[in-house]
Design a protein around this motif. Structure first.
Motif, PDB file in Angstrom:
ATOM      1  N   SER A  17     -10.223  -4.894  -6.636  1.00 11.42           N
ATOM      2  CA  SER A  17     -10.311  -5.331  -5.068  1.00 11.42           C
ATOM      3  C   SER A  17     -10.484  -6.764  -4.933  1.00 11.42           C
ATOM      4  O   SER A  17     -11.340  -7.193  -5.533  1.00 11.42           O
ATOM      5  N   HIS A  23      -7.113   1.619   3.543  1.00  8.54           N
ATOM      6  CA  HIS A  23      -7.060   2.197   2.020  1.00  8.54           C
ATOM      7  C   HIS A  23      -7.971   1.486   1.316  1.00  8.54           C
ATOM      8  O   HIS A  23      -8.555   2.012   0.113  1.00  8.54           O
ATOM      9  N   ASP A  24      -8.239   0.193   1.454  1.00  8.81           N
ATOM     10  CA  ASP A  24      -9.120  -0.667   0.715  1.00  8.81           C
ATOM     11  C   ASP A  24     -10.556  -0.213   1.001  1.00  8.81           C
ATOM     12  O   ASP A  24     -11.488   0.175   0.214  1.00  8.81           O
ATOM     13  N   THR A  35      -7.206   2.251  -2.941  1.00  7.13           N
ATOM     14  CA  THR A  35      -6.271   1.188  -3.406  1.00  7.13           C
ATOM     15  C   THR A  35      -6.611   0.833  -4.963  1.00  7.13           C
ATOM     16  O   THR A  35      -7.498   0.591  -5.280  1.00  7.13           O
ATOM     17  N   VAL A  92       0.663  -1.168   0.033  1.00  7.74           N
ATOM     18  CA  VAL A  92       0.086   0.214   0.185  1.00  7.74           C
ATOM     19  C   VAL A  92       0.961   1.326   0.100  1.00  7.74           C
ATOM     20  O   VAL A  92       0.749   2.284  -0.659  1.00  7.74           O
TER      21      VAL A  92
END
Ligand SMILES: Nc1nc(=O)c2c([nH]1)NC[C@@H]1CN(c3ccc(C(=O)N[C@@H](CCC(=O)O)C(=O)O)cc3)CN21
Ligand SMILES: CC(C)C(=O)C(=O)O
Ligand SMILES: [Mg+2]
Length: 264
Positions: free
Chosen positions: A226, A216-217, A222, A50
């Motif tokens: 996903s 962040h997801d 991101t 990340v």
């Protein structure tokens, strides 16, 4: 300082109350995530992907984990801080003691390591020396080269039984928490019921004692596709604070994860 203790988390399991876990890698997000009532902050080695832009977690070092743990500890408003021991920093019990000491001295309240039965001695030695341990089973990203990709684990009878045995063995060795990543929901439920210690899930269905996502997801920032277990909480919120509060509320209410975020 941390107001949440391992005792808090065990009591919540006993009472059937779910708890929320999110990653943070810096003081600012640590402040925000802990203020929103997230019980546990994970300083994950996912920071190698990340923050650093690597395509796996393998390049991350103990020094880098200690740097981020220090920042998270400074911003923390009461969550329990769990820090990942990175790849090859716990290949012998002696090395694990040194690596875990560095993260605890940086401000972690406990460490997490990836793997099964081979870690029993390491976990009991850490626990005996006052370092609480979370054992991460199922999809263990530090083993991605051996696993052949980020794939669901424990789909056949043999690997499912192995995971149940490993979870019980590591609890008995002294693990305070078990984390299950990308395992069929029914297997995660069975392990959660079989254990006295809390079980945190990610892509492990709704029946574990707690849930974790990469911050962040769940904020939807991101890049790329996903994993199935991710939900973008910014879609229903007008600020980062509100998105994190919504995540905590949905985990506690048992409305996240839904069926669509898990694996059969
Ligand atoms: N940003 C980020 N989020 C994470 O959750 C995460 C990281 N990084 N880095 C370390 C590991 C890697 N993780 C991953 C990465 C990809 C999948 C993934 O694509 N899984 C497939 C499963 C396919 C299958 O076997 O059916 C999926 O569709 O979700 C899962 C976990 C979880 N961790
Ligand atoms: C995905 C979670 C469980 C993790 O280990 C990390 O963020 O490094
Ligand atoms: Mg990790």
């Amino acid at each position: 300082m941390s107001n949440i203790t391992l005792h808090t988390l065990s009591s919540m399991k006993q009472a059937g109350e779910k708890f929320a876990v999110l990653t943070a890698y810096d003081a600012c997000f640590s402040h925000l995530v802990s203020s929103a009532g997230t019980e546990v902050i994970l300083v994950g080695d996912s920071l190698g992907m990340v923050l650093q832009g690597n395509d796996s977690t393998l390049p991350v070092t103990v020094e880098e984990m200690a740097y981020h743990t220090q920042a998270v500890a400074k911003g923390n408003q009461g969550s329990l801080i769990m820090a990942d021991l990175p790849f090859m920093s716990y290949s012998t019990p002696e090395q694990a003691m040194d690596s875990a000491a560095a993260l605890m001295q940086a401000g972690a309240n406990m460490v997490k390591l990836e793997g099964g039965a081979w870690l029993a001695d390491t976990i009991s030695m850490l626990a005996e020396r006052g370092i609480p341990v979370c054992a991460h089973l199922g999809l263990t990203p530090q083993t991605v080269n051996k696993l052949g990709g980020y794939r669901v684990q424990g789909r056949d009878q043999e690997t499912a039984q192995q995971m149940i045995n490993d979870a019980v063995l590591l609890q008995d060795a002294g693990a305070s928490i078990i984390l299950l990543e990308c395992v069929p929901a029914i297997l995660a439920k069975e392990i959660t019921l079989a254990l006295d210690v809390p079980v945190i899930g990610i892509g492990a269905g709704a029946d574990t004692d707690a849930q974790v996502l990469v911050l962040h997801d769940m904020l939807g920032i991101t890049p790329g596709r996903s994993p199935k277990f991710v939900k973008n909480f910014m879609a229903d919120a007008d600020s980062i604070e509100a998105a994190v509060q919504l995540y905590v509320a949905e985990v506690k209410a048992g409305t996240f994860p839904a069926q669509e975020h898990g694996f059969a």
